[in-house]
Design an enzyme around this catalytic site. Structure first.
Site, short mmCIF file in Angstrom:
data_model
loop_
_atom_site.label_atom_id
_atom_site.label_comp_id
_atom_site.label_asym_id
_atom_site.label_seq_id
_atom_site.Cartn_x
_atom_site.Cartn_y
_atom_site.Cartn_z
N LYS A 2 0.70 -1.08 -0.03
CA LYS A 2 -0.03 -0.07 -0.06
C LYS A 2 0.69 1.26 0.02
O LYS A 2 1.86 1.31 0.55
CB LYS A 2 -0.85 0.04 1.23
N GLN A 46 4.42 2.61 2.84
CA GLN A 46 4.30 1.48 3.96
C GLN A 46 5.46 0.31 3.63
O GLN A 46 5.31 -0.39 2.69
CB GLN A 46 2.88 1.17 4.08
N ASP A 71 6.29 11.35 6.49
CA ASP A 71 7.02 10.10 7.31
C ASP A 71 8.37 10.37 7.63
O ASP A 71 9.02 9.90 8.41
CB ASP A 71 6.71 9.02 6.92
#
Length: 788
Positions: A2, A46, A71
């Site tokens: 994902k 991810q 992130d």
């Protein structure tokens, strides 16, 4: 696997689930799509990436745009963090959240006291996953805020190039080389093009894919401006320079989204008498060598396609004259694997003939004859070979003199490539499918029983589309001040319709948005390029212009007022370098007539007075005053040649005001009128002729094309650009003349009829001293030296 994308402030999280079979290339492509989506401000890769293929995790992670890396895992964000540069970077979510939220922090680093206690705050125990998610959301909100601080809705985030103005103004080539262009991929991104919509041709030019038309179809168009001029003189009016100066003013100085859309220059004039066409002084398209020479090869593609048609015509007439019906048919539909089969293009011909059969063996003898024989009348062939060079000795030639052609000879000629109907098709097409249809409809000759013969009948139209599949994509370049330019198509205005492509204009109008401007240029004077822009280009595009900019110079107007002739290489006569208000006022009659011509179409006119250092205040004031008295919306002095966009800001402001004024656009004539009446309206209203005279060949063509169903096409006059009349030496506003029409040709694929006026040649010749005398290459630097 994902990829998570969190969208603007309302946090709309988008999940892109990629299959385990996804390759590294597919993952990188998905990341690029999110990077280029301005409505998405946060992206997380991810980990681990559970693909069955080997994936370079670092490469994938670093593919995320740093400003969307919420992130904080890209090398750029990590590098900024390591040196304490926290101003615009993101700290990785999990450690950031732990330091901010957790009561207890368990560090499994393997080194004592790596993390000190001081930075840690004690609030409440939060689950690991929730900490990460919360900080991701916070970072996404922060990313969105940063985006909104630097982006205004509808405005490009574009950087402009600051000019280093020199006095006296250096040569065009010196100025061009003094400015380092932005990488074209960066320019493409700045104006809203996506990476997969751009094909790079080196560092300074690119082609734009046509799929952008679909992506932007809901976007409102910007304002549409056409630049034209008074009747040209050897002294020049600076129309291209004004076009570029205006867009530099609107963009770099007025901070508006703006595109220039210009034609690709022919190498005929480049090496002949005119030199380059990139503008001049501090208002140029750069790099000028790339612009003036091959660019991306579009004109060469047209030459190849055009001459393939010419070869097909003569080969077909030769083979039909030397073979029986059956032998001809068997070669056209040869045995393959023991059976004959029609090609798709041959099935199209059968359908046109009303033969509803698909089995080659099922045709009757009469049907075989009708299918196999085009029966072209050699004297009716209107398709000529082309070459992108000024060569007067190709205006009439004899072909087929080799013994292998068995005595089959005929008189023919060459046109210049930019006069080819294929060039006009390129400029007027709206899509690849539309271009295929237009190429198929091009009429090349008439059969002996009076039927038009097309490229589809010859079986060559599909091959033409293949040759033109890249040429249909507009070329992206830039000005000296970093504003974008589309360079696409290059039909001559005196022997074709003289405007850049509809596709370039349409794409540019979407990219600039409703408050932006697209400035395009029509070739030669308003009686030539502008008239065809309105009556031909605007008919097919459906676009309606907001403003006409009419370029004039004091010294060119003096020539129209009766000033002496100018000899190349000799000093200008004193009339052109000293104040002479009487001569200038007489010459303003031409400007007045061209303003009248523009107003026939109901569009506001702004006159741009392109200044020279020899102009006096009184002369410039006189031109502006007379322009306004003639009905111009405004008249503005310009100094963009010496000052770049800064010298055209007043012009830009006038154009912006005029674009908001009422407009009542209308065409000059109704397409349903008889051919002769449409020609007469142009001759009388635009040129000022008393009437027209159809010479015998022209009268024959009127009758032929009317009978063949082409009478409803618009008119594209092939006439000298140096006078409103058909006589090049008649300056000012000639009156009392009859316009002679010696012939008419049909460009059915492009979609117009073009009458040949007077003795207008369709391929220019070289002068005594061509421009190529001044052009050379430095073998050490590989730089082009010369005029341009």
């Amino acid at each position: 696997m994902k990829l998570k994308a969190a969208a603007e402030i309302g946090i709309n999280a988008t999940h892109m689930r990629l299959p385990k079979t996804a390759t590294e290339e597919e993952i990188l492509h998905s990341i690029t799509e999110v990077n280029e989506n301005s409505s998405v401000h946060g992206l997380i890769v991810q980990l681990p990436l559970d693909s069955i293929h080997k994936i370079d995790t670092e490469k994938v992670t670093n593919a995320v745009a740093p400003e969307k890396d919420v992130d904080g895992l890209t090398s750029i964000n990590a590098g900024k963090l390591s040196r304490g540069d926290l101003g615009d970077c993101f700290i990785p979510c999990t450690p950031n959240g732990c330091m901010d939220k957790a009561d207890i922090l368990v560090v499994g680093i393997g080194k004592a006291e790596m993390v000190k206690g001081e930075p840690l705050s004690c609030y409440e125990i939060t689950l690991y996953q929730n900490i990460t998610l919360n900080v991701c959301v916070q970072n996404t909100v922060l990313s969105a805020k940063r985006f909104l601080e630097t982006h205004q809705p509808g405005k490009w985030n574009i950087s402009y190039t600051k000019l280093n103005l020199q006095k006296p103004v250096p040569s065009d080539i010196v100025i061009s080389r003094s400015c380092v262009p932005k990488p074209v991929d960066r320019l493409a991104k700045e104006v809203g093009l996506l990476s997969d919509e751009v094909e790079l041709y080196g560092k300074t030019k690119a082609k734009v894919q046509l799929n952008i038309v679909k992506r932007l179809q809901a976007q409102p168009d910007g304002k549409y401006v056409v630049v034209t001029g008074i009747t040209p003189t050897p002294l020049g009016e600076g129309k291209s320079t004004t076009t570029i100066g205006l867009v530099q003013a609107l963009g770099a100085h007025m901070k508006l989204n703006v595109f220039a859309c210009v034609r690709q220059p022919s190498q005929g004039p480049t090496f002949g008498i005119k030199g380059g066409a990139a503008g001049g002084g501090y208002s140029q398209v750069i790099p000028m060598e790339e612009f003036n020479l091959h660019l991306t090869g579009d004109i060469h593609a047209i030459t190849a396609a055009n001459n393939l048609v010419a070869a097909a015509i003569d080969a077909r007439m030769f083979h039909e004259s030397t073979q029986s019906d059956k032998a001809l048919y068997n070669r056209l539909v040869p045995l393959s694997g023991g059976q004959r089969k029609f090609s798709p293009i041959q099935l199209n011909r059968l359908k046109k003939l009303g033969i509803e059969k698909t089995d080659p063996s099922a045709l009757t003898e009469e049907e075989i004859t009708r299918f196999a024989r085009l029966d072209m009348d050699p004297s009716s062939v209107t398709w000529q070979r082309v070459l992108d060079t000024n060569d007067r000795f190709l205006r009439k030639i004899t072909i087929g003199q080799s013994p292998t052609e068995k005595g089959y000879t005929r008189e023919a000629q060459f046109d210049i490539t930019v006069a080819s109907e294929i060039m006009a098709v390129l400029a007027l097409t709206s899509s690849l499918e539309d271009m295929r249809q237009r190429l198929a409809k091009m009429v090349v000759a008439t059969s002996r029983n009076g039927e038009p013969i097309t490229t589809e009948d010859l079986g060559v139209s599909g091959a033409l589309t293949v040759l033109m599949k890249d040429a249909i994509k507009p070329n992206l370049m830039q000005t000296l001040e970093g504003t974008p330019v589309f360079v696409h198509a290059g039909p001559f205005a005196n022997i074709a319709h003289g405007n850049s492509s509809i596709l370039a204009d349409k794409i540019a109008l979407k990219l600039v948005g409703p408050e932006g401007f697209v400035v395009t240029e029509a070739g030669f004077g308003a009686d030539i390029g502008m008239e065809k822009f309105f009556n031909i280009k605007c008919r097919y595009s459906g676009l309606r212009p907001h403003v006409v900019v009419l370029v004039a110079t004091v010294r060119a107007l003096k020539m129209h007022g009766g000033g002496p002739t100018v000899t190349a290489g000799m000093p200008l006569p004193k009339e052109y370098v000293e104040e002479n208000l009487e001569l200038l006022e007489n010459g303003c009659s031409n400007m007045r007539k061209q303003i009248e011509n523009a107003k026939h179409f109901g569009v506001p006119v702004v006159v741009a007075v392109n200044g020279f250092k020899t102009d006096t205040e009184a002369e410039l004031d006189l031109v502006c005053r007379m322009a306004k008295a003639a009905g111009a919306f405004d008249a503005v002095r310009c100094s963009h040649w010496a000052e770049g966009g800064a010298g055209a800001v007043a012009l830009g402001q006038a154009v912006q005001r005029a674009s908001e004024a009422p407009s009542n656009f209308k065409f000059l004539y109704d397409l349903e009128l008889p051919i002769a009446d449409k020609i007469r309206i142009i001759a009388q209203k635009i040129y000022g002729a008393d009437d027209i005279e159809l010479l015998p060949e022209a009268q024959h063509k009127v009758e032929l094309y009317t009978k063949q169903g082409f009478g409803g096409l618009p008119i594209c006059m092939a006439k000298t650009h140096l006078s409103l009349s058909h006589e090049a030496d008649k300056k000012g506003v000639p009156t009392g003349f009859i316009l002679p029409i010696r012939d008419i040709r049909a460009s059915v694929g492009a979609g117009f009829l073009f009458p040949l006026v007077g003795t207008m040649p369709t391929i220019p010749g070289l002068p005594t001293r061509p421009c190529f005398y001044d052009i050379d290459l430095d073998p050490e630097t590989e730089q082009v030296n010369g005029l341009f």
